[in-house]
Scaffold this motif. Sequence first.
Motif, mmCIF file in Angstrom:
data_model
loop_
_atom_site.group_PDB
_atom_site.id
_atom_site.type_symbol
_atom_site.label_atom_id
_atom_site.label_comp_id
_atom_site.label_asym_id
_atom_site.label_seq_id
_atom_site.Cartn_x
_atom_site.Cartn_y
_atom_site.Cartn_z
ATOM 1 N N THR A 151 -12.145 13.154 -5.551
ATOM 2 C CA THR A 151 -11.063 13.606 -6.427
ATOM 3 C C THR A 151 -11.480 14.898 -7.108
ATOM 4 O O THR A 151 -11.210 15.114 -8.290
ATOM 5 C CB THR A 151 -10.696 12.535 -7.480
ATOM 6 O OG1 THR A 151 -11.853 12.245 -8.268
ATOM 7 C CG2 THR A 151 -10.218 11.261 -6.807
ATOM 8 N N ILE A 201 -10.597 17.957 -7.791
ATOM 9 C CA ILE A 201 -9.353 18.723 -7.843
ATOM 10 C C ILE A 201 -9.461 19.794 -8.921
ATOM 11 O O ILE A 201 -10.137 19.623 -9.937
ATOM 12 C CB ILE A 201 -8.169 17.776 -8.139
ATOM 13 C CG1 ILE A 201 -8.172 16.604 -7.155
ATOM 14 C CG2 ILE A 201 -6.851 18.531 -8.073
ATOM 15 C CD1 ILE A 201 -8.089 16.999 -5.708
ATOM 16 N N GLY A 257 -4.925 13.342 -7.500
ATOM 17 C CA GLY A 257 -5.212 14.168 -6.344
ATOM 18 C C GLY A 257 -6.501 13.728 -5.676
ATOM 19 O O GLY A 257 -7.454 13.322 -6.344
ATOM 20 N N HIS A 258 -6.544 13.807 -4.360
ATOM 21 C CA HIS A 258 -7.767 13.412 -3.654
ATOM 22 C C HIS A 258 -7.788 14.013 -2.257
ATOM 23 O O HIS A 258 -6.757 14.402 -1.696
ATOM 24 C CB HIS A 258 -7.882 11.885 -3.568
ATOM 25 C CG HIS A 258 -6.750 11.223 -2.843
ATOM 26 N ND1 HIS A 258 -6.729 11.039 -1.480
ATOM 27 C CD2 HIS A 258 -5.578 10.707 -3.297
ATOM 28 C CE1 HIS A 258 -5.616 10.435 -1.125
ATOM 29 N NE2 HIS A 258 -4.890 10.230 -2.210
ATOM 30 N N ASN A 259 -8.999 14.077 -1.696
ATOM 31 C CA ASN A 259 -9.226 14.526 -0.326
ATOM 32 C C ASN A 259 -9.973 13.428 0.424
ATOM 33 O O ASN A 259 -10.910 12.833 -0.117
ATOM 34 C CB ASN A 259 -10.064 15.810 -0.292
ATOM 35 C CG ASN A 259 -9.406 16.949 -1.045
ATOM 36 O OD1 ASN A 259 -8.366 17.451 -0.650
ATOM 37 N ND2 ASN A 259 -10.019 17.357 -2.148
ATOM 38 N N ASN A 269 -5.412 15.800 2.619
ATOM 39 C CA ASN A 269 -5.468 16.247 1.241
ATOM 40 C C ASN A 269 -4.148 15.958 0.547
ATOM 41 O O ASN A 269 -3.070 16.220 1.075
ATOM 42 C CB ASN A 269 -5.793 17.739 1.151
ATOM 43 C CG ASN A 269 -4.647 18.623 1.618
ATOM 44 O OD1 ASN A 269 -4.415 18.765 2.808
ATOM 45 N ND2 ASN A 269 -3.941 19.234 0.675
ATOM 46 N N THR A 323 -3.005 16.906 -3.106
ATOM 47 C CA THR A 323 -3.463 17.641 -4.284
ATOM 48 C C THR A 323 -2.284 18.218 -5.054
ATOM 49 O O THR A 323 -2.001 19.415 -4.977
ATOM 50 C CB THR A 323 -4.418 18.774 -3.863
ATOM 51 O OG1 THR A 323 -3.772 19.612 -2.886
ATOM 52 C CG2 THR A 323 -5.682 18.208 -3.244
ATOM 53 N N TYR A 342 -12.785 24.772 -10.142
ATOM 54 C CA TYR A 342 -13.333 23.528 -9.605
ATOM 55 C C TYR A 342 -14.675 23.255 -10.273
ATOM 56 O O TYR A 342 -15.427 24.177 -10.593
ATOM 57 C CB TYR A 342 -13.558 23.634 -8.092
ATOM 58 C CG TYR A 342 -12.305 23.772 -7.268
ATOM 59 C CD1 TYR A 342 -11.752 22.673 -6.622
ATOM 60 C CD2 TYR A 342 -11.670 25.003 -7.125
ATOM 61 C CE1 TYR A 342 -10.612 22.790 -5.839
ATOM 62 C CE2 TYR A 342 -10.525 25.137 -6.355
ATOM 63 C CZ TYR A 342 -9.996 24.023 -5.716
ATOM 64 O OH TYR A 342 -8.865 24.150 -4.958
#
Length: 801
Positions: free
Chosen positions: A266, A268, A310-312, A345, A347, A784
């Motif tokens: 996460t 983000i 949000g996450h990847n 993704n 986001t 970031y």
Amino acid sequence: MRTDLFRALMASAATLGCGFGVTEQAFAQNANTAPVQTSEASGDTGLADIVVTAQRRQEKAQSVPISITSVSGQALEDSGFTSLTDLQYVVPGVQYDPTQGAAFQIRGVGSTSFDFSNAKSVNVVVDDVVMDAQRDNGLIGLTDIQRVDVLMGPQGTLFGKNSTSGVIAITTNKPVIGQFSGTAYASYGERNDRNTNATVNVPLSDQAALRVSAFALGQDGKGRYVVLDRNLGLVSEWGVRGKLLFQPAPSLELVLAGEYTHHIDTAIRVPVGGPAGSTFAPAAALTAAQIALGVVPGPENADSADGSLGHNTTTNKGGSLHVNYEMGQHTLTSITAYRETSFDNDTPADLLPRNVYAYIPFNSGRLKTNKFSEEIHFASPTGGTIEYLFGAFYNKLNAKQTQLQWGTLGTPLLSPAGVPSPTLYAVTGAFDPITKAMLGNAVLFDATNEAAAAFGQVKITPARRFSVTFGGRYNYDWNSQTISYVNIDPRPITGYSPIFVATGAGPTEAFRTGSKKGGRFTYRIAPQFTISRDLMVYASYATGYKPGGVAFVGNRYDPYNPESVKSWEIGLKSELFDRRARFNLAAFSSKFTDFQATILTPVSTGIGGFILASAIGNAPGLRSRGIEASLMVKPARQITLGGSVTYTDATFTDYVASPTANYTGTRLTNAPEWQASVTMDYADEIGAGLNFKAHLDYGYRSDTQTVTGAMLGDILAPAVSNADGTKTPNSTYSRIPGYGLLNGRVSLAKLDGVVEFGVYARNLLNTYYSTGWQIYGPLGLLHYTSPNAYRTLGAFAKINF
């Protein structure tokens, strides 16, 4: 598959092998590395002789005419880092940019791009397999690693794909026949920092063995989603790898390898804000709303008031088959690999709950890649006046991504009564420029990168102290990409069915497909002279090549040309004081032509706003030059000290992207001038059958910038006006000040090495830093953060059996 050309290249490899060659796959180790073999002459107070596999054959590292840094798996464990991208804090000269496509850089040079036809400047090679998929760092989880070798400068002659900046080669441990053994490791620290892994080696017969490792690791981030009461900056990974070794005859060896790994984070972007009234600051009302919810934008802020998580997510799976066949004194090797990756993704970019403010609340991408590669090479025996190797290579990578960006672009998504907006702008959608009809609410990219090559090398030793290596490779590449627009059902994503309005026109049908193809011959010449047993000097001249591709940026088709490099390197490798000290020095200069550069370009939304897209194009001139030095000392049996330093001047010498974007004379992004590392290892018996072990390492990098442009000191300074009428943008807002990270580890271990336990500290001095900056339209300045930017203390235990 271009089978006809592939067969022709396979046939021509023999011809190349007779005339060309280069030392490419050179593996050495520095002060971070556990000894492989101790010289009898030096005794227990001398440094170890490091055995390397330069030119796919064993030889001493000090005899290899190339600048290399190698880090053992034990050294990585001692540092406390758990991700391959953390190599930038261990090896001077290596950088990693998490923004704009995410990629490694070496000697300051590398391409970061979201374009799917763009080849990497720095390739990660795992067990001789090139990991070239977009958004794939090559390896998740640093478990059961034998070593990581970083080769500086243009590579590719023996690595399967040309790398114009360098190669990061990872070697995992191979099964051992006739031995049952294993390792179990567990650690736990602050912010739920955890790392558990286990490896077992199982003999299956006198001809076969199986090695399996599994891991689960991660850490909670420092930041919070204050509205959701969720963690921000979390990283979690798990996976399993296996290798099956089969030796049906003394002359034949087969290794079948496979893996399945998973990553989620996460990490983000979060708000920084900026000077009031500037383009770096959002509207005062947005900042006030964030503060009211407990988020104060600033350069060290790690929190967000966004109402959506949000996450990847990344998943890798695949396998390879290595076959080695001894034909008398010659060796025939085949490496076959298949790999699939997915990168998802989600986001959202709102920074506030959707009933307060929304910009792009729905921002999702789904990337799927698959690749097949085959390499075959034939090597002569070592030790003769002439040594040679030749082979051929084929690689095909397919990538397909859907991307949707839907939002209100500045008004609340939900009304005070909770009713969603009936209309959403489809930033990734488009309408036909001729008919004005809606083409779709999302974009679909479909790319294929295909390459074939023949390569060869020869090393000639006309005299005992002098040799010269020639290397050559002919590459041919086919890169193609298609952009299209699709309609994705919004109900599973938004919960309702809005009306979509495209913010811009798409390209006409004739410009929705593009391709680039072509070939290039590259070569390397590397003479070396052994002055004495402990002193060698060398020189190297190498050329490199990266194929052209197709970029779709701002709803238009834009091809870019191949990139080429000419690189000089001279170096010295020495051992002093009866091998109690090892000093290596290298100077380099690389000149790039048509460097494939990526810049942030404002793309109009069509309704008065803009978003920043990553545009890739050719910079006519780029130069990277500098000096690399390393020193390793063993003053006593118990102590090993090491240090290395790199100076790099990576600058555009000719790059006028537009009248308002002249980058000539500016530095590359994420390219520090100075990087250095210092290490100390101590181990000694203290009685009661115990060893005391201590490790310290410190890595430093000078200031960098994450956006291309001039560094003027004041983020509000206007662009520089040049004599030719162009302007150079001011990128001071993206400056990351220089910083250093100190890591440590202290443990007690039984003399037989069966049990070890201790404590560790990562970023002991609690040094904060950001990893990237962005201006994101009306959201203002964002950045970031990294879990490594905060001190982490913990304990660990390890069992060997």
